[in-house]
Design a protein around this motif. Structure first.
Motif, PDB file in Angstrom:
ATOM      1  N   HIS A  55      29.556 -51.820  -1.961  1.00  0.00           N
ATOM      2  CA  HIS A  55      28.585 -52.800  -2.457  1.00  0.00           C
ATOM      3  C   HIS A  55      29.060 -54.237  -2.231  1.00  0.00           C
ATOM      4  N   THR A  56      29.991 -54.441  -1.299  1.00  0.00           N
ATOM      5  CA  THR A  56      30.542 -55.777  -1.094  1.00  0.00           C
ATOM      6  C   THR A  56      29.466 -56.782  -0.708  1.00  0.00           C
ATOM      7  N   LEU A  57      28.556 -56.410   0.197  1.00  0.00           N
ATOM      8  CA  LEU A  57      27.520 -57.355   0.614  1.00  0.00           C
ATOM      9  C   LEU A  57      26.618 -57.707  -0.560  1.00  0.00           C
ATOM     10  N   THR A  58      26.301 -56.721  -1.396  1.00  0.00           N
ATOM     11  CA  THR A  58      25.482 -56.983  -2.580  1.00  0.00           C
ATOM     12  C   THR A  58      26.213 -57.918  -3.534  1.00  0.00           C
ATOM     13  N   LEU A  59      27.510 -57.699  -3.716  1.00  0.00           N
ATOM     14  CA  LEU A  59      28.302 -58.587  -4.568  1.00  0.00           C
ATOM     15  C   LEU A  59      28.298 -60.005  -4.011  1.00  0.00           C
ATOM     16  N   LEU A  60      28.522 -60.147  -2.714  1.00  0.00           N
ATOM     17  CA  LEU A  60      28.564 -61.480  -2.106  1.00  0.00           C
ATOM     18  C   LEU A  60      27.218 -62.187  -2.242  1.00  0.00           C
ATOM     19  N   ARG A  61      26.148 -61.458  -2.082  1.00  0.00           N
ATOM     20  CA  ARG A  61      24.828 -62.065  -2.239  1.00  0.00           C
ATOM     21  C   ARG A  61      24.569 -62.459  -3.695  1.00  0.00           C
ATOM     22  N   THR A  62      25.062 -61.638  -4.630  1.00  0.00           N
ATOM     23  CA  THR A  62      24.934 -61.972  -6.046  1.00  0.00           C
ATOM     24  C   THR A  62      25.657 -63.277  -6.342  1.00  0.00           C
ATOM     25  N   LEU A  63      26.879 -63.399  -5.852  1.00  0.00           N
ATOM     26  CA  LEU A  63      27.650 -64.625  -6.038  1.00  0.00           C
ATOM     27  C   LEU A  63      26.962 -65.813  -5.377  1.00  0.00           C
ATOM     28  N   LYS A  64      26.393 -65.581  -4.216  1.00  0.00           N
ATOM     29  CA  LYS A  64      25.700 -66.658  -3.501  1.00  0.00           C
ATOM     30  C   LYS A  64      24.517 -67.172  -4.320  1.00  0.00           C
ATOM     31  N   HIS A  65      23.759 -66.279  -4.921  1.00  0.00           N
ATOM     32  CA  HIS A  65      22.601 -66.701  -5.709  1.00  0.00           C
ATOM     33  C   HIS A  65      23.024 -67.511  -6.931  1.00  0.00           C
ATOM     34  N   ILE A  66      24.108 -67.094  -7.582  1.00  0.00           N
ATOM     35  CA  ILE A  66      24.602 -67.855  -8.734  1.00  0.00           C
ATOM     36  C   ILE A  66      25.059 -69.237  -8.285  1.00  0.00           C
ATOM     37  N   GLY A  67      25.771 -69.303  -7.151  1.00  0.00           N
ATOM     38  CA  GLY A  67      26.197 -70.590  -6.621  1.00  0.00           C
ATOM     39  C   GLY A  67      25.027 -71.458  -6.208  1.00  0.00           C
ATOM     40  N   ARG A  68      23.969 -70.843  -5.736  1.00  0.00           N
ATOM     41  CA  ARG A  68      22.754 -71.594  -5.384  1.00  0.00           C
ATOM     42  C   ARG A  68      22.137 -72.244  -6.616  1.00  0.00           C
ATOM     43  N   GLY A  69      22.230 -71.552  -7.745  1.00  0.00           N
ATOM     44  CA  GLY A  69      21.685 -72.110  -8.967  1.00  0.00           C
ATOM     45  C   GLY A  69      22.536 -73.223  -9.534  1.00  0.00           C
ATOM     46  N   ASN A  70      23.841 -72.997  -9.603  1.00  0.00           N
ATOM     47  CA  ASN A  70      24.767 -73.993 -10.160  1.00  0.00           C
ATOM     48  C   ASN A  70      26.160 -73.622  -9.687  1.00  0.00           C
ATOM     49  N   LEU A  71      26.760 -74.489  -8.892  1.00  0.00           N
ATOM     50  CA  LEU A  71      28.054 -74.185  -8.293  1.00  0.00           C
ATOM     51  C   LEU A  71      29.139 -74.030  -9.352  1.00  0.00           C
ATOM     52  N   ALA A  72      29.062 -74.795 -10.432  1.00  0.00           N
ATOM     53  CA  ALA A  72      30.056 -74.668 -11.497  1.00  0.00           C
ATOM     54  C   ALA A  72      29.966 -73.299 -12.158  1.00  0.00           C
ATOM     55  N   VAL A  73      28.750 -72.820 -12.397  1.00  0.00           N
ATOM     56  CA  VAL A  73      28.572 -71.477 -12.948  1.00  0.00           C
ATOM     57  C   VAL A  73      29.106 -70.440 -11.962  1.00  0.00           C
ATOM     58  N   GLY A  74      28.812 -70.648 -10.677  1.00  0.00           N
ATOM     59  CA  GLY A  74      29.287 -69.711  -9.659  1.00  0.00           C
ATOM     60  C   GLY A  74      30.791 -69.628  -9.602  1.00  0.00           C
ATOM     61  N   ARG A  75      31.473 -70.771  -9.734  1.00  0.00           N
ATOM     62  CA  ARG A  75      32.935 -70.784  -9.719  1.00  0.00           C
ATOM     63  C   ARG A  75      33.493 -69.961 -10.870  1.00  0.00           C
ATOM     64  N   VAL A  76      33.002 -70.173 -12.069  1.00  0.00           N
ATOM     65  CA  VAL A  76      33.525 -69.448 -13.225  1.00  0.00           C
ATOM     66  C   VAL A  76      33.144 -67.969 -13.144  1.00  0.00           C
ATOM     67  N   TYR A  77      31.926 -67.687 -12.689  1.00  0.00           N
ATOM     68  CA  TYR A  77      31.505 -66.286 -12.587  1.00  0.00           C
ATOM     69  C   TYR A  77      32.336 -65.541 -11.550  1.00  0.00           C
ATOM     70  N   GLU A  78      32.675 -66.205 -10.447  1.00  0.00           N
ATOM     71  CA  GLU A  78      33.534 -65.556  -9.439  1.00  0.00           C
ATOM     72  C   GLU A  78      34.883 -65.188 -10.047  1.00  0.00           C
ATOM     73  N   GLY A  79      35.446 -66.042 -10.903  1.00  0.00           N
ATOM     74  CA  GLY A  79      36.691 -65.715 -11.578  1.00  0.00           C
ATOM     75  C   GLY A  79      36.536 -64.523 -12.509  1.00  0.00           C
ATOM     76  N   HIS A  80      35.397 -64.443 -13.184  1.00  0.00           N
ATOM     77  CA  HIS A  80      35.107 -63.300 -14.060  1.00  0.00           C
ATOM     78  C   HIS A  80      35.069 -62.006 -13.240  1.00  0.00           C
ATOM     79  N   VAL A  81      34.377 -62.051 -12.105  1.00  0.00           N
ATOM     80  CA  VAL A  81      34.298 -60.888 -11.219  1.00  0.00           C
ATOM     81  C   VAL A  81      35.680 -60.490 -10.727  1.00  0.00           C
ATOM     82  N   ASN A  82      36.467 -61.466 -10.306  1.00  0.00           N
ATOM     83  CA  ASN A  82      37.818 -61.209  -9.806  1.00  0.00           C
ATOM     84  C   ASN A  82      38.671 -60.529 -10.865  1.00  0.00           C
ATOM     85  N   ALA A  83      38.625 -61.038 -12.088  1.00  0.00           N
ATOM     86  CA  ALA A  83      39.435 -60.463 -13.165  1.00  0.00           C
ATOM     87  C   ALA A  83      39.034 -59.020 -13.438  1.00  0.00           C
TER      88      ALA A  83
END
Length: 398
Positions: free
Chosen positions: A86-114
């Motif tokens: 599901h890597t492509l789905t994950l990357l697209r999910t992250l992309k959509h969050i970053g499209r909405g707000n890059l600061a939210v995307g940065r923190v959410y990416e850290g949440h996913v990583n953890a």
């Protein structure tokens, strides 16, 4: 006692003020939830763009959408978004969050990583406990960057450890309640642990974070000195955090968030020109064509990254995956910088004035693109290519 996890919630945004909640269980549903949430994140972004601030409401929306638990396995109440398939789905999910707000995307990416690291290296009982924390609404993150006074783990009696030292760029400080942190053991090994930050509160230095952009990430300096944890908070063995290809290969996640911001720049540039009735200008048409091509090339890089991430993890393939990830992050930086440059020419000085969204998007993306060791990343890809004998058309597609 077995823990019963609630069903995943997905979200549909009918307007900036209305949410419709419905049930879903697939990784694709998480991507759709992120895509539909992006406009609401964008509408709220100016309000949360404050130095030292944090997008509290936005993460409540992500929580309601089930996106904080989506990276968990289905057995733990998630959607298997963490799986290589599901890597492509994950990357697209992250992309959509970053499209909405890059600061939210940065923190959410850290949440996913953890959550990915926790599921990969923690023991089953630990995994169940921390998954329950995610379902309870706890926000995870990864705090690894440090200055000279880096975090050390000093052994005490009874399997306990005292923490000494600080981390820098601790995104989500004061709001991330389950940060995954790296610390040095006396023998020099690097050990991951998850800190219950709502119970053991580190000292935060907000004055550290006076950035050009990404103001709402609350990336403070965090002093852990004097806090005590037990070995039950350890994740995996010493050195696991730096295992390849996961350590360097994870760059594709922040590249996806960056591409989301580039898409937002494209959207705002087009809206601005349409509002000014400049759509018949041949030079603006040419620039928009260039922007469209750049954004689409970024999407093709994400597809290639997902293809490599799904390959077997044999030593030879791991090296190729890391090299390809370094190509992706380098290419995405070039794409985003070029998008910003062309968009500037499109909107001119007027478009750079607040409250136009472009001004904030430009600051945030410029700052987030400054990831560590960019020259080493592309050199690593070149080093890999020099050790191979396959022709170019087979180098990355064996």
């Amino acid at each position: 006692m077995a823990i019963s996890f609630p069903p995943l919630l997905t979200i549909s945004v009918a307007s900036a003020d209305t949410l419709t909640i419905y049930t879903g269980t697939s990784a694709e549903a998480s991507e759709e939830a992120a895509a539909q949430l992006a406009p609401r994140l964008a509408a709220q972004a100016p309000a949360s763009d404050q130095e030292g601030g944090f997008p509290v409401a936005e993460f409540e929306w992500l929580r309601d959408a089930g996106l904080l638990t989506a990276p968990l396995s289905k057995a733990l109440g998630g959607t298997d978004l963490h799986l290589p398939a599901h890597t492509l789905t994950l990357l697209r999910t992250l992309k959509h969050i970053g499209r909405g707000n890059l600061a939210v995307g940065r923190v959410y990416e850290g949440h996913v990583n953890a959550l990915q690291l926790m599921q990969r290296y923690a023991r089953p009982k630990q995994t169940t406990r921390w998954a329950a924390d995610a379902h309870a609404g706890h926000l995870f993150g990864v705090w690894n960057t440090q200055a000279d006074d880096g975090v050390r783990l000093e052994p005490l009696a009874g399997g306990r450890f005292r923490l000494m030292g600080s981390k820098t760029f601790g995104s989500g400080a004061g709001h991330v309640t389950r940060p995954l942190i790296t610390g040095a053991l006396p023998d020099g090994g690097w050990q991951m642990f998850i800190l219950p930050a709502d119970e053991l509160s580190p000292t935060l230095d907000a004055s550290f974070w006076q950035p050009l952009g990404m103001r709402a990430t609350a990336s403070f300096r965090i002093d852990l000195t004097g806090l005590e944890i037990s070995a039950e908070e350890f994740v995996g063995k010493p050195g696991d955090y730096y295992r390849q290809p996961d350590f360097s290969g994870g760059a594709i996640r922040f590249a996806a968030v960056q591409l989301g911001a580039a898409e937002a720049v494209f959207n705002e540039t087009r809206r601005f020109l349409q509002q000014l009735n400049r759509t018949d200008d041949p030079y603006q048409q040419m620039r928009l064509g260039e922007l469209a091509g750049l954004v689409e090339s970024g999407n093709l890089w994400l597809r290639g990254a997902a293809d490599h991430a799904s390959r077997p993890t044999a030593a030879s393939e791991a090296t190729a995956t890391v090299a390809y990830a370094n190509l992706v992050r380098t290419a995405m930086e070039d794409i985003c910088l070029r998008v910003l440059q062309i968009a500037e020419r499109c909107v001119g000085a007027r478009g750079l004035l607040r409250p136009e969204p472009f001004e904030r998007l430009h600051r945030d993306l410029t700052h987030y693109l400054r990831q560590p060791a960019p020259d080493a990343a592309i050199a690593d890809a070149g080093r890999f290519a020099l050790t191979q004998t396959e022709p170019a058309h087979q180098l990355w597609h064996r």
